[in-house]
Motif scaffolding. Structure first.
Motif, PDB file in Angstrom:
ATOM      1  N   ALA A 108      64.550  79.312  48.727  1.00 45.64           N
ATOM      2  CA  ALA A 108      63.400  78.828  47.741  1.00 45.64           C
ATOM      3  C   ALA A 108      62.567  80.012  47.165  1.00 45.64           C
ATOM      4  CB  ALA A 108      62.501  77.898  48.544  1.00 45.64           C
ATOM      5  N   VAL A 109      62.244  80.691  47.973  1.00 51.08           N
ATOM      6  CA  VAL A 109      61.535  82.166  47.435  1.00 51.08           C
ATOM      7  C   VAL A 109      62.381  83.118  46.644  1.00 51.08           C
ATOM      8  CG1 VAL A 109      60.322  84.402  48.206  1.00 51.08           C
ATOM      9  CG2 VAL A 109      59.742  82.161  49.453  1.00 51.08           C
ATOM     10  N   LEU A 115      55.778  81.395  46.505  1.00 43.85           N
ATOM     11  CA  LEU A 115      55.378  79.903  46.452  1.00 43.85           C
ATOM     12  C   LEU A 115      53.861  79.653  46.328  1.00 43.85           C
ATOM     13  CD1 LEU A 115      58.042  78.425  48.913  1.00 43.85           C
ATOM     14  CD2 LEU A 115      58.215  78.646  46.215  1.00 43.85           C
ATOM     15  N   PRO A 116      53.496  78.802  45.584  1.00 45.78           N
ATOM     16  CA  PRO A 116      52.141  78.614  45.483  1.00 45.78           C
ATOM     17  C   PRO A 116      51.507  78.103  46.991  1.00 45.78           C
ATOM     18  CG  PRO A 116      53.132  77.169  44.099  1.00 45.78           C
ATOM     19  CD  PRO A 116      54.202  77.671  44.615  1.00 45.78           C
ATOM     20  N   PRO A 122      51.315  73.597  53.978  1.00 46.55           N
ATOM     21  CA  PRO A 122      51.706  72.596  54.633  1.00 46.55           C
ATOM     22  C   PRO A 122      53.096  72.985  55.695  1.00 46.55           C
ATOM     23  CG  PRO A 122      51.095  71.811  52.735  1.00 46.55           C
ATOM     24  CD  PRO A 122      51.090  73.411  52.413  1.00 46.55           C
ATOM     25  N   CYS A 123      54.024  73.770  54.963  1.00 41.42           N
ATOM     26  CA  CYS A 123      55.037  74.134  55.484  1.00 41.42           C
ATOM     27  C   CYS A 123      54.898  75.154  56.685  1.00 41.42           C
ATOM     28  CB  CYS A 123      55.816  75.036  54.546  1.00 41.42           C
ATOM     29  SG  CYS A 123      56.774  73.959  53.307  1.00 41.42           S
ATOM     30  N   VAL A 151      63.669  73.680  54.102  1.00 40.43           N
ATOM     31  CA  VAL A 151      62.383  72.631  53.276  1.00 40.43           C
ATOM     32  C   VAL A 151      63.044  71.668  52.768  1.00 40.43           C
ATOM     33  CG1 VAL A 151      60.531  72.696  51.426  1.00 40.43           C
ATOM     34  CG2 VAL A 151      61.030  74.830  52.884  1.00 40.43           C
ATOM     35  N   ARG A 152      62.870  70.171  52.969  1.00 38.76           N
ATOM     36  CA  ARG A 152      63.404  69.080  52.454  1.00 38.76           C
ATOM     37  C   ARG A 152      63.384  69.198  50.882  1.00 38.76           C
ATOM     38  NH1 ARG A 152      65.418  65.843  56.312  1.00 38.76           N
ATOM     39  NH2 ARG A 152      64.391  65.927  58.433  1.00 38.76           N
ATOM     40  N   ARG A 153      64.213  68.576  50.285  1.00 38.62           N
ATOM     41  CA  ARG A 153      64.117  68.370  48.886  1.00 38.62           C
ATOM     42  C   ARG A 153      62.975  67.909  48.235  1.00 38.62           C
ATOM     43  NH1 ARG A 153      68.136  71.283  47.566  1.00 38.62           N
ATOM     44  NH2 ARG A 153      70.204  70.556  47.657  1.00 38.62           N
ATOM     45  N   ASN A 154      62.256  67.046  49.024  1.00 37.97           N
ATOM     46  CA  ASN A 154      60.924  66.470  48.467  1.00 37.97           C
ATOM     47  C   ASN A 154      59.864  67.650  48.512  1.00 37.97           C
ATOM     48  OD1 ASN A 154      60.255  66.425  51.106  1.00 37.97           O
ATOM     49  ND2 ASN A 154      60.308  64.354  51.293  1.00 37.97           N
ATOM     50  N   GLY A 155      60.167  68.622  49.289  1.00 36.84           N
ATOM     51  CA  GLY A 155      59.458  69.749  49.488  1.00 36.84           C
ATOM     52  C   GLY A 155      58.228  69.567  50.487  1.00 36.84           C
TER      53      GLY A 155
END
Length: 189
Positions: A108-109, A115-116, A122-123, A151-155
């Protein structure tokens, strides 16, 4: 030789869909659990390790990973990957786990850049909760890095995976100092 798409395991209980990843120790497959009609992950040691003089030790650690996850799965936690099965297919030991739809934090990074804060905090909290549960169970993960955080698709949900080098907090013997974890993510002490 890695399994191919369509290959059946355990007399058709599982059907291989694709290879998800391959590391120094294992191969991870996306598969279908036919009876449950559920997508799962099957992890198995690399075949080339069978020629290594320490192969039996690798297999012991692999089985221990399954046992650790089974212990943690008795009271499932939303941020720890769950184990479904541990079996042997021919000469291969196999660990079946829940499939987490998404990407690991490292990917993801790499794809998006930093990432913001509102998205990553939350992660971080979720993985902190997961590590607390792991520690309360008397274990230490020793490899909690971005590649082992899905990290799930819904983030909205992070899941800790890969307990291959997890150990008990208090070693059974004083000489249990080998393999201290992932040096890039381990504390100095």
């Amino acid at each position: 030789m890695p399994w191919i798409a369509g290959q059946q395991l355990q007399s058709g209980k599982y059907v291989i869909k694709q290879v998800l990843g391959q590391g120094g120790f294992g191969i991870t497959y996306k598969a279908l659990h036919v009876e449950l009609n559920q997508i799962v992950v099957i992890k198995t040691p690399n075949e080339y390790l069978s020629h290594d003089p320490e192969y039996e030790e690798y297999i012991e650690r692999f089985i221990q990973e399954g046992q650790i996850l089974a212990r943690l799965s008795k009271d499932p936690h939303p941020h720890i990957v769950g184990v479904i099965d541990l079996f042997r297919e021919g000469a291969n030991h196999c660990l079946v786990m829940n499939f987490v739809e998404g990407e690991n934090l490292f990917e993801a990074v790499r794809r998006r850049g930093a990432l913001p804060e509102a998205e990553i905090l939350p992660c971080i909290r979720q993985i902190g909760e997961a590590l607390s549960v792991v520690h309360q169970a008397g274990l230490v993960h020793r490899d909690a890095h971005p590649g082992n955080i899905m990290v799930r698709r819904n983030g909205k949900k992070a899941v800790l995976i890969d307990f291959g080098i997890a150990k008990e907090l208090v070693p059974k013997t004083l000489s249990s100092t080998g393999n201290a974890g992932n040096r890039g993510f381990a504390p100095y002490e």
